[in-house]
Design an enzyme around this catalytic site. Structure first.
Site, PDB file in Angstrom:
ATOM      1  N   PRO A 274       0.840  -1.280   0.044  1.00 22.32           N
ATOM      2  CA  PRO A 274      -0.079   0.027   0.142  1.00 22.32           C
ATOM      3  C   PRO A 274       0.917   1.202   0.032  1.00 22.32           C
ATOM      4  O   PRO A 274       1.786   1.119   0.637  1.00 22.32           O
ATOM      5  CB  PRO A 274      -0.774  -0.054   1.413  1.00 22.32           C
ATOM      6  CG  PRO A 274       0.240  -0.845   2.178  1.00 22.32           C
ATOM      7  CD  PRO A 274       0.943  -2.112   1.173  1.00 22.32           C
ATOM      8  N   GLY A 275       0.445   2.336  -0.646  1.00 23.43           N
ATOM      9  CA  GLY A 275       1.202   3.560  -0.605  1.00 23.43           C
ATOM     10  C   GLY A 275       0.125   4.580  -0.210  1.00 23.43           C
ATOM     11  O   GLY A 275       0.027   5.153   0.775  1.00 23.43           O
ATOM     12  N   ARG A 276      -0.820   4.836  -1.291  1.00 20.74           N
ATOM     13  CA  ARG A 276      -1.624   6.082  -1.124  1.00 20.74           C
ATOM     14  C   ARG A 276      -2.582   5.984   0.020  1.00 20.74           C
ATOM     15  O   ARG A 276      -2.967   6.914   0.969  1.00 20.74           O
ATOM     16  CB  ARG A 276      -2.615   6.251  -2.282  1.00 20.74           C
ATOM     17  CG  ARG A 276      -3.664   7.567  -2.552  1.00 20.74           C
ATOM     18  CD  ARG A 276      -4.474   7.221  -3.503  1.00 20.74           C
ATOM     19  NE  ARG A 276      -3.838   6.788  -4.849  1.00 20.74           N
ATOM     20  CZ  ARG A 276      -3.654   7.351  -6.016  1.00 20.74           C
ATOM     21  NH1 ARG A 276      -3.536   8.666  -5.737  1.00 20.74           N
ATOM     22  NH2 ARG A 276      -3.086   6.873  -6.821  1.00 20.74           N
ATOM     23  N   ARG A 312      -0.563  16.451  -9.494  1.00 19.24           N
ATOM     24  CA  ARG A 312      -1.714  15.454  -9.694  1.00 19.24           C
ATOM     25  C   ARG A 312      -2.697  16.043 -10.434  1.00 19.24           C
ATOM     26  O   ARG A 312      -3.363  15.838 -11.512  1.00 19.24           O
ATOM     27  CB  ARG A 312      -2.243  14.848  -8.494  1.00 19.24           C
ATOM     28  CG  ARG A 312      -1.116  14.015  -7.586  1.00 19.24           C
ATOM     29  CD  ARG A 312      -1.498  13.229  -6.753  1.00 19.24           C
ATOM     30  NE  ARG A 312      -2.236  12.075  -7.104  1.00 19.24           N
ATOM     31  CZ  ARG A 312      -3.585  12.108  -6.967  1.00 19.24           C
ATOM     32  NH1 ARG A 312      -4.287  13.041  -6.687  1.00 19.24           N
ATOM     33  NH2 ARG A 312      -4.033  11.360  -7.511  1.00 19.24           N
ATOM     34  N   CYS A 342       4.509  29.233 -15.624  1.00 16.99           N
ATOM     35  CA  CYS A 342       4.100  29.955 -16.909  1.00 16.99           C
ATOM     36  C   CYS A 342       3.660  28.664 -17.840  1.00 16.99           C
ATOM     37  O   CYS A 342       4.200  28.328 -18.994  1.00 16.99           O
ATOM     38  CB  CYS A 342       5.504  30.503 -17.366  1.00 16.99           C
ATOM     39  SG  CYS A 342       5.885  31.666 -16.481  1.00 16.99           S
ATOM     40  N   GLU A 343       2.556  28.144 -17.333  1.00 23.56           N
ATOM     41  CA  GLU A 343       1.758  27.127 -18.442  1.00 23.56           C
ATOM     42  C   GLU A 343       0.148  27.302 -17.931  1.00 23.56           C
ATOM     43  O   GLU A 343      -0.010  27.515 -16.662  1.00 23.56           O
ATOM     44  CB  GLU A 343       2.364  25.654 -17.985  1.00 23.56           C
ATOM     45  CG  GLU A 343       3.919  25.292 -18.151  1.00 23.56           C
ATOM     46  CD  GLU A 343       3.890  23.888 -18.766  1.00 23.56           C
ATOM     47  OE1 GLU A 343       2.913  23.460 -19.428  1.00 23.56           O
ATOM     48  OE2 GLU A 343       5.183  23.720 -18.830  1.00 23.56           O
ATOM     49  N   TYR A 371       1.986  10.856  -3.268  1.00 20.32           N
ATOM     50  CA  TYR A 371       2.481  11.357  -4.714  1.00 20.32           C
ATOM     51  C   TYR A 371       2.538  12.903  -5.009  1.00 20.32           C
ATOM     52  O   TYR A 371       2.163  13.518  -5.864  1.00 20.32           O
ATOM     53  CB  TYR A 371       1.565  10.838  -5.678  1.00 20.32           C
ATOM     54  CG  TYR A 371       1.562   9.171  -5.848  1.00 20.32           C
ATOM     55  CD1 TYR A 371       2.758   8.260  -6.175  1.00 20.32           C
ATOM     56  CD2 TYR A 371       0.363   8.717  -5.368  1.00 20.32           C
ATOM     57  CE1 TYR A 371       2.602   7.081  -5.997  1.00 20.32           C
ATOM     58  CE2 TYR A 371       0.413   7.234  -5.184  1.00 20.32           C
ATOM     59  CZ  TYR A 371       1.699   6.437  -5.543  1.00 20.32           C
ATOM     60  OH  TYR A 371       1.477   5.252  -5.278  1.00 20.32           O
TER      61      TYR A 371
HETATM   62  N1  LLP Z   1       3.081  -1.588  -5.954  1.00 22.69           N
HETATM   63  C1  LLP Z   1       3.319  -1.146  -7.389  1.00 22.69           C
HETATM   64  C2  LLP Z   1       4.332  -2.052  -8.072  1.00 22.69           C
HETATM   65  C3  LLP Z   1       3.098   0.118  -7.890  1.00 22.69           C
HETATM   66  O1  LLP Z   1       3.329   0.317  -9.107  1.00 22.69           O
HETATM   67  C4  LLP Z   1       2.446   1.063  -6.831  1.00 22.69           C
HETATM   68  C5  LLP Z   1       2.000   2.485  -7.396  1.00 22.69           C
HETATM   69  C6  LLP Z   1       1.820   0.581  -5.549  1.00 22.69           C
HETATM   70  C7  LLP Z   1       2.476  -0.686  -5.318  1.00 22.69           C
HETATM   71  C8  LLP Z   1       1.446   1.649  -4.711  1.00 22.69           C
HETATM   72  O2  LLP Z   1       0.191   1.947  -5.315  1.00 22.69           O
HETATM   73  P1  LLP Z   1      -0.930   2.710  -4.170  1.00 22.69           P
HETATM   74  O3  LLP Z   1      -1.512   1.872  -3.169  1.00 22.69           O
HETATM   75  O4  LLP Z   1      -0.391   4.007  -3.852  1.00 22.69           O
HETATM   76  O5  LLP Z   1      -1.945   3.047  -5.278  1.00 22.69           O
HETATM   77  N2  LLP Z   1       1.262   9.022  -9.329  1.00 22.69           N
HETATM   78  C9  LLP Z   1       0.063   8.611  -9.315  1.00 22.69           C
HETATM   79  C10 LLP Z   1      -0.154   7.150  -8.655  1.00 22.69           C
HETATM   80  C11 LLP Z   1       0.905   5.969  -9.532  1.00 22.69           C
HETATM   81  C12 LLP Z   1       0.946   4.872  -8.888  1.00 22.69           C
HETATM   82  C13 LLP Z   1       2.027   4.104  -9.106  1.00 22.69           C
HETATM   83  N3  LLP Z   1       2.344   2.667  -8.959  1.00 22.69           N
HETATM   84  C14 LLP Z   1      -0.983   9.425  -8.587  1.00 22.69           C
HETATM   85  O6  LLP Z   1      -0.435  10.609  -8.330  1.00 22.69           O
HETATM   86  O7  LLP Z   1      -2.094   9.051  -8.551  1.00 22.69           O
END
Ligand code: LLP
Length: 418
Positions: A274-276, A312, A342-343, A371
């Protein structure tokens, strides 16, 4: 649940007023709540409590050392996608046996670094990569533990830029071809097959795509068994979504319940990335209104944070709630909230109904912990902004604001130009 709350119309992070931090640190800055981070990690971890598991926080969502350190202290591991992320993980003492390494383009140097470190496993994304990892392991006299990142071809129903588990995406190995690839892996001298991995996408707000992917992986695991390949680790990636606006994603408990329910009698260690869901709502971006400006057609609120600080909205048309740090009764207007870059694509909100704000006042851009800083850049030669962590009634600058000197660090003007 988070610990950003209004007290008598003023936004606080835990027991510190956001205004106070802004007056000491300047704007813009990212602000994280320690209590929220710990709470989110624990809820997620506990949800998988009944099975052996490792929560490998996805470093790309937020790679600040202090934030990573919080999860290490909670017993977490990490999901990395580069040598730089591996370096960060080692800086904060992540147990190598809790590190998984994904990514379609691992370089030789990065592979060597991970082999030297002795990470838990490579999530291998192509046939060629598998061969290279074997060669490097051979040259270094090491055994590389691997999973194949399988592309299960399920539609996560999220933004096309962050969907990864479809056949048309660049990620992973086609599930239909993966059995063959596993057989090949088994025969390689310096490869030890220990897992199966997938990651279907990000900001996924439904349970069904996760369960569909798991069903396909389960089927593969039983085929592998027939080939004499025992899967010890099942890595289901990350991707669970959060509420930015009106989304209703499953709670981590529902998500875990659905996954564990669908996993049947699988005997393996679960890995989650998990990230987000851990950091997204544990962080905000604090910015100041520089100017108000109205044209015949539009109102613009011009702020001191831009697309280089939080990309984002520009990149994915993402919604982030924007609210004054000090609420007071006033009329609403419809405005574009834009940065100094400037965009025309430099906006944090378009056509947004917000209170009529004043020059100099503070705004909070909510749900910016994932992110946000990690995707920020120096575009327009803007120093990257500070990151601040609150714990109870104290705050800590966990990354200082860059200086102009930082902007030119490493640049050199050759003699012939001097
Ligand atoms: N594992 C892998 C292999 C991934 O590619 C990712 C995210 C995660 C885990 C974590 O995913 P999460 O739980 O955070 O959804 N920049 C974009 C999101 C790109 C996600 C890339 N991979 C944004 O700001 O929404």
């Amino acid at each position: 649940m988070d610990y950003f709350n209004f007290r008598e119309q003023t936004l606080w992070c835990e027991d510190v007023s956001v205004e106070e931090i802004a007056s000491k640190v300047g704007t813009p800055f990212y602000l994280y709540s320690h209590k929220t981070l710990v709470h989110h990690f624990r809820v997620f971890d506990l949800a998988f409590g009944e099975v052996p598991h490792i929560i490998c926080f996805s470093v790309k969502a937020n790679s600040n050392l202090s934030i990573l350190r919080i999860f290490v202290a909670e017993g977490g591991g990490v999901d990395i996608v580069s040598g730089g992320e591996l370096y960060r993980a080692l800086q904060v003492g992540v147990d190598p046996m809790k590190i998984v390494y994904s990514g379609v383009g691992k370089t030789l140097d990065e592979i060597d670094y991970a082999l030297k470190t002795g990470i838990l496993m490579f999530n291998v994304e192509s046939s060629e990569e598998l061969g290279v990892i074997n060669e490097r392991a051979c040259a270094m006299g090491k055994l590389a533990r691997i999973a194949l990142r399988v592309n299960p071809d399920v539609d996560p129903k999220t933004h096309p830029h962050i969907s990864t588990g479809l056949k048309s995406n660049k990620f992973g190995i086609d599930i239909e071809k993966s059995r063959e690839e596993y057989r090949r892996a088994k025969g390689l001298s310096n490869i030890e097959v220990i897992g199966v991995d997938c990651h279907i996408g990000s900001q996924v707000t439904q349970i069904a795509p996760f369960v569909d992917a798991l069903d396909r992986l389960k089927n593969l695991i039983s085929l592998l068994k027939k080939d004499g390949i025992e899967v010890e680790y099942l890595d289901l990636g990350g991707g669970l979504g959060i509420t930015y606006n009106d989304e209703l994603p499953p709670h981590p408990e529902q998500y875990a319940k659905a996954i564990l329910g669908a996993s049947g009698d699988l005997k393996c260690t679960f890995i989650l990335e998990p990230g987000r869901v851990i950091v997204g709502n544990a962080g905000i971006l604090v910015t100041r209104v520089l100017y108000n400006k109205s044209t015949d057609q539009k109102n613009f609120v011009i702020i001191d944070a831009g697309m280089n600080d939080l990309i984002r909205p520009s990149l994915y048309s993402s919604y982030h709630l924007i609210q004054p740090v000090v609420m007071k009764g006033r009329e609403s207007i419809v405005a574009d909230v834009v940065g100094p870059i400037c965009e025309s694509g430099d906006f944090l909100a378009k056509g947004r109904t917000i209170p009529r704000v004043e020059r100099g006042e503070l705004l909070a851009v909510m749900s910016a912990g994932a992110y946000g800083f990690t995707m920020s850049s120096n575009y327009n030669s803007r120093p990257r902004i500070a990151e601040v962590l609150v714990r109870d009634d104290q705050f800590f600058v966990i990354r200082e604001r860059e200086s102009y000197r930082d902007l030119v660090r490493g640049e050199d003007v050759p003699n012939f130009l001097k």
